[in-house]
Design a protein around this motif. Structure first.
Motif, mmCIF file in Angstrom:
data_model
loop_
_atom_site.group_PDB
_atom_site.id
_atom_site.type_symbol
_atom_site.label_atom_id
_atom_site.label_comp_id
_atom_site.label_asym_id
_atom_site.label_seq_id
_atom_site.Cartn_x
_atom_site.Cartn_y
_atom_site.Cartn_z
ATOM 1 N N ALA A 53 0.826 -1.205 0.000
ATOM 2 C CA ALA A 53 0.000 0.000 0.000
ATOM 3 C C ALA A 53 0.862 1.258 0.000
ATOM 4 N N ARG A 54 2.065 1.177 0.543
ATOM 5 C CA ARG A 54 2.953 2.333 0.602
ATOM 6 C C ARG A 54 3.943 2.338 -0.555
ATOM 7 N N GLY A 55 4.160 1.210 -1.171
ATOM 8 C CA GLY A 55 5.052 1.141 -2.306
ATOM 9 C C GLY A 55 6.442 0.648 -1.945
ATOM 10 N N TYR A 56 7.301 0.690 -2.930
ATOM 11 C CA TYR A 56 8.658 0.210 -2.792
ATOM 12 C C TYR A 56 9.610 1.154 -3.504
ATOM 13 N N GLY A 57 10.827 1.198 -3.002
ATOM 14 C CA GLY A 57 11.918 1.763 -3.766
ATOM 15 C C GLY A 57 12.532 0.593 -4.502
ATOM 16 N N VAL A 58 13.235 0.852 -5.578
ATOM 17 C CA VAL A 58 13.847 -0.231 -6.336
ATOM 18 C C VAL A 58 15.320 0.087 -6.547
ATOM 19 N N CYS A 59 16.149 -0.921 -6.290
ATOM 20 C CA CYS A 59 17.588 -0.777 -6.508
ATOM 21 C C CYS A 59 17.910 -1.172 -7.943
ATOM 22 N N GLU A 60 18.579 -0.287 -8.662
ATOM 23 C CA GLU A 60 18.952 -0.566 -10.049
ATOM 24 C C GLU A 60 19.787 -1.837 -10.123
ATOM 25 N N THR A 61 20.733 -1.971 -9.215
ATOM 26 C CA THR A 61 21.487 -3.205 -9.067
ATOM 27 C C THR A 61 20.889 -3.881 -7.844
ATOM 28 N N SER A 62 20.107 -4.928 -8.055
ATOM 29 C CA SER A 62 19.238 -5.475 -7.012
ATOM 30 C C SER A 62 19.919 -5.747 -5.676
ATOM 31 N N ARG A 63 21.181 -6.083 -5.681
ATOM 32 C CA ARG A 63 21.863 -6.427 -4.424
ATOM 33 C C ARG A 63 22.389 -5.226 -3.662
ATOM 34 N N TYR A 64 22.401 -4.029 -4.270
ATOM 35 C CA TYR A 64 23.072 -2.892 -3.657
ATOM 36 C C TYR A 64 22.110 -1.758 -3.308
ATOM 37 N N LEU A 65 22.012 -1.462 -2.019
ATOM 38 C CA LEU A 65 21.157 -0.382 -1.555
ATOM 39 C C LEU A 65 21.604 0.977 -2.073
ATOM 40 N N ASP A 66 22.880 1.104 -2.420
ATOM 41 C CA ASP A 66 23.362 2.406 -2.906
ATOM 42 C C ASP A 66 22.887 2.720 -4.318
ATOM 43 N N SER A 67 22.062 1.844 -4.905
ATOM 44 C CA SER A 67 21.468 2.127 -6.214
ATOM 45 C C SER A 67 19.951 2.310 -6.101
ATOM 46 N N GLN A 115 15.614 -0.579 5.295
ATOM 47 C CA GLN A 115 16.688 -1.221 4.534
ATOM 48 C C GLN A 115 16.942 -2.653 4.970
ATOM 49 N N THR A 116 16.485 -3.047 6.170
ATOM 50 C CA THR A 116 16.662 -4.437 6.599
ATOM 51 C C THR A 116 15.702 -5.373 5.867
ATOM 52 N N ALA A 117 14.674 -4.825 5.210
ATOM 53 C CA ALA A 117 13.718 -5.637 4.454
ATOM 54 C C ALA A 117 14.036 -5.631 2.954
ATOM 55 N N HIS A 118 15.225 -5.155 2.602
ATOM 56 C CA HIS A 118 15.679 -5.105 1.207
ATOM 57 C C HIS A 118 15.686 -6.511 0.625
ATOM 58 N N ASP A 119 14.975 -6.708 -0.469
ATOM 59 C CA ASP A 119 14.947 -7.998 -1.163
ATOM 60 C C ASP A 119 16.042 -7.964 -2.231
ATOM 61 N N GLU A 120 17.125 -8.687 -1.994
ATOM 62 C CA GLU A 120 18.274 -8.650 -2.908
ATOM 63 C C GLU A 120 17.993 -9.344 -4.232
#
Length: 140
Positions: A53-67, A115-120
């Motif tokens: 319901a709130r949405g997601y951010g998406v990492c361009e390089t799925s494993r890296y939060l800095d993207s 960031q702890t729920a980041h799906d790599e």
């Protein structure tokens, strides 16, 4: 001064994360930031508590939060993301030690990510609060 405990002996804390007093073992809702004891009355879950319901951010390089790219379009090299509280108040572990090492806020729109729920695998990072006003640390 004695430490309060639950009837089963679990220590009770004044939680800096959610602002409530609860057992130290109580987890926090990834949608609203409150201890799960307080955010889901009864068995019902409100749509706002569902991550989708709130949405997601998406990492361009799925494993890296800095993207990470915010739904508003912000990226790390633009306005950026900063350690924060659930209310998009920037915190500094070096200055005040208040960061839970979990939440980062978008400086453009105030969305807060867990960031702890980041799906790599997919690169998705759930939005757990906002949009709201981002409050940066005062200049020193």
């Amino acid at each position: 001064m004695s430490t309060q405990t639950t009837p089963t002996g679990i220590p009770i804390e004044d939680c800096a994360t959610c602002g409530y007093r609860h057992p130290v073992t109580r987890t926090h809702c990834t949608a609203c930031g409150k201890a799960t004891l307080f955010c889901h009355p009864g068995a019902a879950r409100t749509p706002a508590h569902e991550p989708s319901a709130r949405g997601y951010g998406v990492c361009e390089t799925s494993r890296y939060l800095d993207s990470l790219t915010c739904p508003c379009g912000n990226q790390p090299h633009a306005s950026g993301f900063y350690p924060s509280t659930m209310t998009a108040q920037e915190v500094s572990p070096d200055r005040n030690g208040a960061w839970d090492e979990r939440h980062v806020a978008c400086a453009s729109c105030g969305r807060v990510f867990d960031q702890t729920a980041h799906d790599e695998t997919t690169g998705r990072v759930p939005v757990v609060a906002g949009p709201q006003t981002f409050t940066p640390l005062p200049a020193t």
